[in-house]
Design an enzyme around this catalytic site. Structure first.
Site, PDB file in Angstrom:
ATOM      1  N   LYS A 191       0.843  -1.200   0.000  1.00 52.53           N
ATOM      2  CA  LYS A 191       0.000   0.000   0.000  1.00 52.53           C
ATOM      3  C   LYS A 191       0.880   1.251   0.000  1.00 52.53           C
ATOM      4  O   LYS A 191       0.667   2.180  -0.759  1.00 52.53           O
ATOM      5  CB  LYS A 191      -0.934  -0.025   1.208  1.00 52.53           C
ATOM      6  CG  LYS A 191      -1.814   1.192   1.282  1.00 52.53           C
ATOM      7  CD  LYS A 191      -2.851   1.125   2.361  1.00 52.53           C
ATOM      8  CE  LYS A 191      -3.636   2.443   2.362  1.00 52.53           C
ATOM      9  NZ  LYS A 191      -4.620   2.543   3.404  1.00 52.53           N
ATOM     10  N   GLU A 197      10.562  -4.906   4.312  1.00 52.98           N
ATOM     11  CA  GLU A 197      10.627  -6.303   3.876  1.00 52.98           C
ATOM     12  C   GLU A 197      10.312  -6.414   2.387  1.00 52.98           C
ATOM     13  O   GLU A 197      11.003  -7.106   1.622  1.00 52.98           O
ATOM     14  CB  GLU A 197       9.609  -7.156   4.657  1.00 52.98           C
ATOM     15  CG  GLU A 197       9.929  -7.339   6.127  1.00 52.98           C
ATOM     16  CD  GLU A 197       9.339  -6.250   7.016  1.00 52.98           C
ATOM     17  OE1 GLU A 197       9.123  -5.118   6.519  1.00 52.98           O
ATOM     18  OE2 GLU A 197       9.120  -6.532   8.208  1.00 52.98           O
ATOM     19  N   GLY A 250      -4.862  -1.722   4.657  1.00 51.28           N
ATOM     20  CA  GLY A 250      -3.980  -2.827   4.267  1.00 51.28           C
ATOM     21  C   GLY A 250      -4.604  -4.199   4.469  1.00 51.28           C
ATOM     22  O   GLY A 250      -4.639  -5.030   3.559  1.00 51.28           O
ATOM     23  N   ARG A 251      -5.136  -4.459   5.669  1.00 43.48           N
ATOM     24  CA  ARG A 251      -5.674  -5.804   5.934  1.00 43.48           C
ATOM     25  C   ARG A 251      -7.046  -6.009   5.314  1.00 43.48           C
ATOM     26  O   ARG A 251      -7.650  -7.059   5.461  1.00 43.48           O
ATOM     27  CB  ARG A 251      -5.668  -6.096   7.432  1.00 43.48           C
ATOM     28  CG  ARG A 251      -6.383  -5.080   8.284  1.00 43.48           C
ATOM     29  CD  ARG A 251      -6.031  -5.232   9.763  1.00 43.48           C
ATOM     30  NE  ARG A 251      -6.471  -4.093  10.546  1.00 43.48           N
ATOM     31  CZ  ARG A 251      -5.807  -2.947  10.680  1.00 43.48           C
ATOM     32  NH1 ARG A 251      -4.650  -2.790  10.057  1.00 43.48           N
ATOM     33  NH2 ARG A 251      -6.268  -1.968  11.411  1.00 43.48           N
ATOM     34  N   GLU A 336      -4.758  -6.943  14.629  1.00 40.38           N
ATOM     35  CA  GLU A 336      -4.266  -5.626  14.209  1.00 40.38           C
ATOM     36  C   GLU A 336      -5.406  -4.601  14.231  1.00 40.38           C
ATOM     37  O   GLU A 336      -5.179  -3.412  14.444  1.00 40.38           O
ATOM     38  CB  GLU A 336      -3.631  -5.703  12.814  1.00 40.38           C
ATOM     39  CG  GLU A 336      -2.772  -4.484  12.499  1.00 40.38           C
ATOM     40  CD  GLU A 336      -1.903  -4.645  11.262  1.00 40.38           C
ATOM     41  OE1 GLU A 336      -0.696  -4.954  11.401  1.00 40.38           O
ATOM     42  OE2 GLU A 336      -2.409  -4.480  10.145  1.00 40.38           O
ATOM     43  N   HIS A 367      -4.850 -33.683  17.813  1.00 46.97           N
ATOM     44  CA  HIS A 367      -3.778 -34.525  18.349  1.00 46.97           C
ATOM     45  C   HIS A 367      -2.647 -33.691  18.915  1.00 46.97           C
ATOM     46  O   HIS A 367      -1.542 -34.200  19.138  1.00 46.97           O
ATOM     47  CB  HIS A 367      -3.267 -35.448  17.236  1.00 46.97           C
ATOM     48  CG  HIS A 367      -4.353 -36.308  16.680  1.00 46.97           C
ATOM     49  ND1 HIS A 367      -4.689 -37.531  17.223  1.00 46.97           N
ATOM     50  CD2 HIS A 367      -5.230 -36.086  15.665  1.00 46.97           C
ATOM     51  CE1 HIS A 367      -5.702 -38.040  16.549  1.00 46.97           C
ATOM     52  NE2 HIS A 367      -6.063 -37.183  15.601  1.00 46.97           N
ATOM     53  N   LYS A 477       9.310  -0.973  14.293  1.00 48.31           N
ATOM     54  CA  LYS A 477       9.875  -0.698  12.961  1.00 48.31           C
ATOM     55  C   LYS A 477      10.913   0.418  13.056  1.00 48.31           C
ATOM     56  O   LYS A 477      11.989   0.337  12.460  1.00 48.31           O
ATOM     57  CB  LYS A 477       8.777  -0.198  12.009  1.00 48.31           C
ATOM     58  CG  LYS A 477       7.830  -1.234  11.469  1.00 48.31           C
ATOM     59  CD  LYS A 477       6.940  -0.569  10.397  1.00 48.31           C
ATOM     60  CE  LYS A 477       5.670  -1.360  10.152  1.00 48.31           C
ATOM     61  NZ  LYS A 477       4.715  -0.684   9.288  1.00 48.31           N
TER      62      LYS A 477
HETATM   63  O1  F6P Z   1       3.213  -3.191   9.771  1.00 44.69           O
HETATM   64  C1  F6P Z   1       1.838  -3.313   9.599  1.00 44.69           C
HETATM   65  C2  F6P Z   1       1.389  -2.985   8.212  1.00 44.69           C
HETATM   66  O2  F6P Z   1       1.326  -1.607   8.049  1.00 44.69           O
HETATM   67  C3  F6P Z   1       0.060  -3.645   7.918  1.00 44.69           C
HETATM   68  O3  F6P Z   1      -1.008  -2.969   8.429  1.00 44.69           O
HETATM   69  C4  F6P Z   1       0.105  -3.743   6.444  1.00 44.69           C
HETATM   70  O4  F6P Z   1      -0.858  -4.635   5.955  1.00 44.69           O
HETATM   71  C5  F6P Z   1       1.522  -4.202   6.243  1.00 44.69           C
HETATM   72  O5  F6P Z   1       2.265  -3.504   7.220  1.00 44.69           O
HETATM   73  C6  F6P Z   1       2.097  -3.978   4.880  1.00 44.69           C
HETATM   74  O6  F6P Z   1       2.074  -2.617   4.528  1.00 44.69           O
HETATM   75  P1  F6P Z   1       2.239  -2.185   3.029  1.00 44.69           P
HETATM   76  O7  F6P Z   1       1.122  -2.773   2.236  1.00 44.69           O
HETATM   77  O8  F6P Z   1       2.215  -0.686   3.041  1.00 44.69           O
HETATM   78  O9  F6P Z   1       3.563  -2.706   2.537  1.00 44.69           O
END
Ligand code: F6P
Length: 506
Positions: A191, A197, A250-251, A336, A367, A477
């Site tokens: 987003k 990452e 995002g979610r 979240e 199990h 972060k």
């Molecule tokens: O660190 C949390 C977060 O901001 C989430 O809410 C989001 O889905 C994810 O990181 C990834 O963010 P982006 O889509 O901006 O890379």
């Protein structure tokens, strides 16, 4: 005049919650709390009868909903008003599926049309032979797509999708090993287009393409983002940038262009069915009176457990391998969204917020962890997810045993079993809810996901939380960035010693 909330919550706590077995003395209980909802891809049965929901508790929860202005908040959500008040914006994921303000629905349709055109161009061979897509994203930019792809492509896909999220290079390496650079495209899903990452993985994926002899690696990249200018700056041609609106969280973003890998795997028609299944739940959520609203009912049961009966976790078990990633997806959605200690107006919440969501796959979990569910000291409400039609062609015995185990667990948790030998006694009266879908297909999966989105929203509104921000993820972060920039000092002695032992920072 609205009633004072603290008194209402106290009333909910003071309700007498009869044993589940006793609640079934009411001959209408099953009809009242187990409902089969017809949906575009087949019906889903939502059975909440084995929970402690009962009319007296529900009546108080309805009064809490009134005191919190729930109906108005739901209207604000759907009509695209800034319900995410701490960030001053709307939360318009439902507009992606055609349920929202006219302007936002039109905008979402236009962006979907752009995505459809690109998906079809790739499927038709305009980018040469494309056999694989490495989808790089994390959190909301990965968990939904990963779930949908795992659930819906076990029989094969138009393009094989590999979702990579973790910064641990082992994750990207595994995806690269499964792909041929000559026939692979890369989707960068973010987003913000700044997430460490994702950006580090994206750069390494390009290196892999380059090392594999691809002359124009950037030409193989699609960006899925609400920050299109950043994607272009990064090097993606704007014809391959699929934007979505800032008001899609995002979610909640798998319905937007973040769903590109789903459309690549299923074809755009399959993605459209996914949206339609979710839209059917939107309509149910918006149009059904609170008393018979299945989404509200599920949230009410959740609140009885967290607010009145002291439960700190909720477990979700998918009795279907295809839904193995559902608990992972749900963890982000619920934790979240609702893992907060303040209300939307910044006041201390003063009550428990979201429980810890956890779970796994049945029968495996039986199990491993069900011992605690049956005989442990915690009261943990359980959700079961199951599908009538199996996802395989093997001996029907597999599916019959799978489903009978699922229903046996719900029955056993509720009934328990007396014994003079304490070690062999089951206390029972342990709640569960069961969602049984006729079939698992894009529409029913879309419906199940949307059901949980709205369930999370209702809980948030009842508690007065803003479910659409996530400031709690920022501090860690920022500290990691500080360490990476060489600032490995000034921490507590434990952290400094760990950094020194690993030879990083400072
Ligand atoms: O660190 C949390 C977060 O901001 C989430 O809410 C989001 O889905 C994810 O990181 C990834 O963010 P982006 O889509 O901006 O890379």
């Amino acid at each position: 005049m609205t009633e004072p909330l603290a008194a209402l919550w106290a009333e909910l706590e003071a309700v007498d919650y009869p044993a589940l077995a006793d609640l079934f003395a009411d001959p209408d209980r099953l009809t009242r709390y187990a409902t089969t909802l017809g949906l575009p891809g087949g019906a889903i049965r939502f059975d909440w009868s084995k929970t402690h929901l009962h009319p007296a508790a529900e009546a108080i929860l309805v009064r809490i909903a009134e005191a919190q202005g729930f109906a108005e908040k739901r209207r604000q959500l759907i009509e695209g008003e800034p319900i995410n008040n701490t960030e001053g914006r709307a939360a318009e994921h439902t507009a992606q599926r055609g349920v929202g303000s006219a302007a936002s629905v039109v905008e979402a349709e236009a962006l979907h049309a752009r995505m459809e055109a690109l998906v079809e161009a790739i499927h038709e061979g305009l980018f040469g032979e494309v056999r694989s897509l490495i989808h790089i994203g994390i959190g909301g930019s990965a968990l939904g797509p990963a779930l949908a792809i795992d659930a819906l492509t076990r029989d094969g896909a138009r393009v094989a999708v590999h979702v990579v999220s973790n910064i641990d290079g082992c994750a990207l390496e595994a995806a690269c090993r499964a792909c041929d650079p000559a026939t692979t495209m890369i989707a960068i899903a973010s987003k913000t287009f700044t997430t460490t990452e994702t950006m580090v993985n994206a750069a390494s994926a390009l290196d892999w393409l380059r090392a594999g002899g691809v002359e124009d690696p950037y030409g193989r990249v699609i960006a899925l983002t609400a920050a299109p200018e950043k994607a272009v700056e990064w090097g993606v041609d704007d014809t391959r940038v699929l934007p979505f609106g800032e008001s899609v969280g995002g979610r909640y973003s798998l319905w937007s262009s973040i769903g590109f890998p789903i459309a690549m795997a299923l074809g755009f028609g399959g993605f459209a069915e996914f949206l339609a299944g979710a839209a059917a739940i939107d309509h149910h959520f918006v149009e059904t009176p609170i008393e018979s609203n299945l989404v509200v009912r599920a949230a009410f049961a959740d609140l009885i457990y967290t607010q009145a009966l002291g439960c700190q976790s909720r477990a979700v078990f998918a009795y279907d391998e295809r839904l193995a990633l559902f608990p992972d997806y749900l963890q982000q959605l619920e934790m979240e969204s609702n893992g907060k200690s303040v209300t939307a107006d910044g006041k201390p919440l003063g009550r428990p917020s979201a429980p810890v969501t956890w779970g796994g796959v049945g029968t495996d979990a039986q199990h491993a962890v069900f011992q605690l569910l049956h005989q442990g000291t915690h009261l943990i409400p359980v959700d079961f997810l199951a599908v009538k039609i199996p996802g395989h062609d093997l001996d029907p015995a597999h599916h019959q045993i799978l489903l009978s185990n699922c229903f046996a667990q719900g029955a056993a948790l509720m009934a328990g079993k007396a014994s003079d030998d304490g070690a062999r006694a089951y206390p029972g009266n342990r709640p569960s809810a069961t969602m049984l879908a006729d079939d698992l297909n894009p529409a029913t999966l879309g419906a199940l996901i949307a059901f949980h989105e709205h369930r999370t929203f209702v809980s948030a509104m009842m508690l007065g939380i803003n479910p659409f921000d996530q400031f709690g993820v920022e501090l860690g972060k920022a500290i990691a960035k500080q360490i990476d920039a060489g600032g490995g000092e000034g921490f507590d002695p434990s952290t400094e010693a760990l950094l020194a032992a690993a030879g990083i920072g400072g």
